[in-house]
Design a protein around this motif. Structure first.
Motif, PDB file in Angstrom:
ATOM      1  N   SER A  66       8.700 -32.844 -24.539  1.00 58.98           N
ATOM      2  CA  SER A  66       9.786 -31.808 -24.276  1.00 58.98           C
ATOM      3  C   SER A  66       9.324 -30.969 -22.981  1.00 58.98           C
ATOM      4  O   SER A  66      10.048 -30.427 -22.181  1.00 58.98           O
ATOM      5  CB  SER A  66      10.231 -31.117 -25.496  1.00 58.98           C
ATOM      6  OG  SER A  66       9.008 -30.235 -25.870  1.00 58.98           O
ATOM      7  N   ASP A 115      13.873 -32.558 -31.435  1.00 57.82           N
ATOM      8  CA  ASP A 115      14.152 -31.108 -30.764  1.00 57.82           C
ATOM      9  C   ASP A 115      13.437 -29.635 -31.009  1.00 57.82           C
ATOM     10  O   ASP A 115      13.303 -28.926 -30.409  1.00 57.82           O
ATOM     11  CB  ASP A 115      15.598 -31.000 -30.624  1.00 57.82           C
ATOM     12  CG  ASP A 115      16.294 -32.325 -29.802  1.00 57.82           C
ATOM     13  OD1 ASP A 115      15.766 -32.979 -29.319  1.00 57.82           O
ATOM     14  OD2 ASP A 115      17.637 -32.460 -30.068  1.00 57.82           O
ATOM     15  N   GLU A 142       8.853 -37.127 -30.540  1.00 60.74           N
ATOM     16  CA  GLU A 142       9.015 -35.719 -30.885  1.00 60.74           C
ATOM     17  C   GLU A 142      10.449 -35.268 -30.973  1.00 60.74           C
ATOM     18  O   GLU A 142      11.280 -35.896 -30.354  1.00 60.74           O
ATOM     19  CB  GLU A 142       8.494 -35.074 -29.423  1.00 60.74           C
ATOM     20  CG  GLU A 142       8.648 -33.767 -29.261  1.00 60.74           C
ATOM     21  CD  GLU A 142       8.058 -32.772 -28.332  1.00 60.74           C
ATOM     22  OE1 GLU A 142       7.676 -31.730 -28.091  1.00 60.74           O
ATOM     23  OE2 GLU A 142       8.007 -33.532 -27.082  1.00 60.74           O
TER      24      GLU A 142
END
Length: 721
Positions: free
Chosen positions: A131, A174, A172
């Motif tokens: 992210s 959020d 991954e």
């Protein structure tokens, strides 16, 4: 300088008298000469055709540079290794590639190795974007690593909490949580660094994780080597693909709103997220292979399926039509080494083996580099009008001079007429498809696939018009193509007078045949009845022999695995229904491979036969004894629990260990390891067999020549700290 040309991209080509060919493009000045394939360094002419291939005329012959559908990125273009396992289209616009020799970034036509270390290279298995703009890098032996754009550092490994350093999938979420699929189970690391472990005991289909993905509902999908499932609200749910499609491996996912596509070892599976319905297409619908490693959808709604025999391209409409009507065959195109791939062996078993890059090109990981195909290029070629030429007309293999839109007379003595034709396309010549029709004989176009010849035999007299048209796969057929007209003259036997004569002769012969036939039928009837009786007896004996062979082992004469599987299921159901005990022994001859290697396979077969005789003498009448396979045997004891079975196991083990095998070979000693289990805690027959197998494994692990029970020994061993 002998020739100059500007191609469709604006690149400038220079032909020289004695230094070969040069191209000036955004990559600089490039050279092509006799050292790398040109027939000669003396260039006479240059031409770019409608398919954007470059034709080079030299004083030693003609040479063509074609735009192959696929291009390969390999070690010769900077890649750290040719064995590519994973690909990632990153938000920074670059393509990242994981090979057996490390991590790479692709830009401006070349690959650059990243994060290399001295000594043994980092073998990369999986890639996933982080992210914060970084990249999670799953490796074969170094656990999970992280690339921040400058350097590659360790993130998690076996020393810091992973059950295995082999990381084939990473995801991954959020919320900052990271799911890590390893060869030893699934790990979740939350944003605070806390680790949670999941194995098959927690509901996972299996511990060998190969794919992870998140669907539109936030469910985490897990693909393993023994099935797949998803994680939702703290619980795993397993999909029954093995029961419905005999599927074990789930290699990859494609998430779409309302549905999940899965690449498996039995084809392409679609899961309806609203109804839970599962549908599949595979070999039964025409695919050349069942084992698919990845599924990618391009901007034209075509599915790209990678396999160990190349890459398949098939439209969504064709897939859905075959799913709705399983008997319908799919239309697909298989691309392999003939289309620009250095190897047709695509790789799978890790995340992601194929991707759609941000420039809408499809990339596939293979055993000899990463291959790229531009769907726009294929669409442009498919929509190109291909001219076609009728090259020859032959009568019974005798070539005739024929011109398109002319009439060719066919003499009556010829029975076979063949037409040879070719589509004038040079990019994917072997994939050009043809349709033909012979007006006057057929009204509709007939698909000829990739065949360059069409034959007709015994055409009735008359005038015909042969037409042929061509296209690339998924292209548009032209309204008309090349044509030639033929006129077939009648043979003698096709005239009216000859037909009348034949009809009269046939009537006379029919009467004679009828009378002779009636006489022979009476004689044949008696012989036939006798033969039927004899053959019936022979077939009955053969059926008995076949039935025995199907359920008995040829070497020992006892029941085989097929018969035992039937016994196990029947007795398990009966024992559960009646509440009666049922136990199972699983025996394995210790060090049997060493017996074969040291004394020969003949002695090994004699050992198996002798052991069977010893066991058979020890067993009670109700025991069911079978050869499971190789040096393994199974014994089923209806009415006995695990302790009772272990008593018989000890007796069998003692008899085998104390037997004198010197008559077979000097110094030969034989022992067995035995695992026992009963239906206590076994939910089905497979679990009963698995429990016995675990006990057998424990017996071997503790030194062999012993009998151990699943409940008495294996479970106790697991409870010990």
């Amino acid at each position: 300088m002998s020739a100059v040309m500007v191609d469709y991209r604006g690149d400038i080509w220079f032909g020289t008298i004695n230094h070969g060919l040069f191209r000036y493009s955004e990559f600089g000045l490039e050279k092509l000469d006799a050292n790398v394939g040109l027939p000669s360094n003396r260039i006479l002419s240059l031409l770019e055709d409608q398919e954007r291939s470059i034709w080079i005329g030299t004083n030693a012959g003609l040479f063509r540079l074609r735009q192959a559908p696929f291009t390969t990125l390999s070690h010769s273009r900077g890649l750290s290794g040719d064995y590519v396992r994973t690909l990632l289209s990153h938000s920074d616009g670059y393509l990242y590639l994981g090979t057996s020799n490390g991590l790479n970034r692709y830009q401006n036509g070349r690959a650059t190795p990243l994060g290399q270390r001295p000594g043994a290279p980092i073998s990369v298995l999986s890639l996933t974007s982080g992210s914060d703009g970084g990249i999670f890098v799953g490796t074969y032996t170094d656990g999970l690593m992280y690339f921040d754009g400058r350097k590659l550092t360790s993130y998690l490994n076996r020393d810091t909490g992973l059950p295995s350093n082999e990381v084939r999938a990473v995801l991954e979420q959020d919320d900052g949580g990271v799911w890590i699929g390893t060869a030893g189970g699934l790990v979740h690391r939350d944003r605070h660094g806390q680790l949670q472990f999941f194995t098959d005991e927690d509901g996972l289909p299996g511990n060998f994780i190969m794919a992870l993905s998140e669907d539109y509902k936030g469910r985490i999908w897990v693909g393993t080597g023994v099935g797949l499932g998803y994680f939702e609200q703290g619980q795993f749910y397993r999909l029954s693909l093995d029961e419905q499609f005999d599927t074990e491996y789930a290699f990859g996912f494609l998430m779409e709103p309302g549905q999940v596509w899965m690449a498996t070892d039995r084809g392409l599976v679609r899961y309806n997220g609203e109804t839970g319905q599962l549908q599949k297409v595979g070999k039964e619908q025409g695919l050349p292979v069942d084992k698919l490693f990845a599924v990618v959808v391009d901007e034209f709604d075509y599915f790209w399926l990678s396999s160990n025999r190349g890459v398949m391209r098939v439209s969504r409409a064709s897939i859905i039509a075959s799913m709705e009507q399983p008997a319908r065959q799919m239309e697909y195109t298989l691309f392999d080494q003939g289309d620009g791939m250095l190897s047709s062996q695509a790789n799978g078993g890790s995340q992601y083996p194929a991707i759609l890059h941000n420039d809408n090109n499809v990339w596939v990981a293979t055993a000899r580099g990463a291959v790229m195909v531009d769907p726009n290029k294929l669409t442009r070629m498919a929509n190109m009008a291909l001219p076609v030429s009728i090259e020859a007309v032959q009568f019974d293999s005798h070539p005739q001079q024929a011109y398109q839109n002319t009439v060719v007379d066919v003499p009556p003595e010829h029975n076979r007429i063949s037409f040879t034709y070719a589509g004038l396309g040079y990019v994917m010549t072997e994939r050009i498809e043809y349709q033909t029709r012979l007006l006057g004989y057929e009204q509709h176009w007939v698909d000829r696939g990739n065949l360059h010849i069409t034959e007709y035999t015994n055409l009735p007299p008359g005038s015909y018009r042969f037409e042929v048209r061509a296209r690339y796969p998924y292209g548009i057929w032209q309204a008309s193509g090349a044509a030639v007209e033929i006129k077939v003259a009648p043979k003698v036997w096709q005239t009216l007078g000859f037909k009348i004569f034949v009809v009269a002769l046939l009537l006379l012969l029919l009467l004679l045949v009828y009378r002779l036939r009636f006489y022979h039928l009476k004689r044949s009837e008696a012989r036939l009845k006798k033969r039927v009786k004899e053959q019936t007896q022979v077939l009955a004996k053969q059926a008995q022999a076949f039935e025995h062979q199907a359920t008995h082992d040829q070497l020992t004469g006892i029941a085989n695995r097929r018969a035992f599987d039937q016994w196990l299921v029947v007795h398990f159901v009966q024992a559960q229904r009646d509440g009666q005990p049922l136990s199972l022994l699983l025996l394995d001859i210790d060090h049997f491979k060493q017996i074969n290697d040291h004394y020969s396979h003949l002695v090994g077969d004699q050992v198996i036969a002798t052991v069977v005789q010893i066991i058979a003498r020890c067993l009670p009448p109700q025991a069911l004894f079978a050869r499971w396979g190789g040096e393994e045997f199974t014994i089923l004891f209806p009415g006995l629990d695990e302790d009772g079975a272990l008593c018989w196991a000890q007796r069998i083990r003692h008899q085998i260990a104390s037997y004198d095998y010197s008559v077979l070979a000097h110094g030969l000693q034989v022992s067995v390891s035995i695992g026992a289990a009963d239906i206590d805690c076994a939910v089905n027959a497979d679990r009963l067999l698995s429990h016995a197998d675990k006990a057998l494994y424990l017996a071997k692990e503790q030194g062999r020549n012993r009998c151990l029970g699943h409940r008495r020994d294996y479970l106790l061993c697991e409870e010990l700290p």
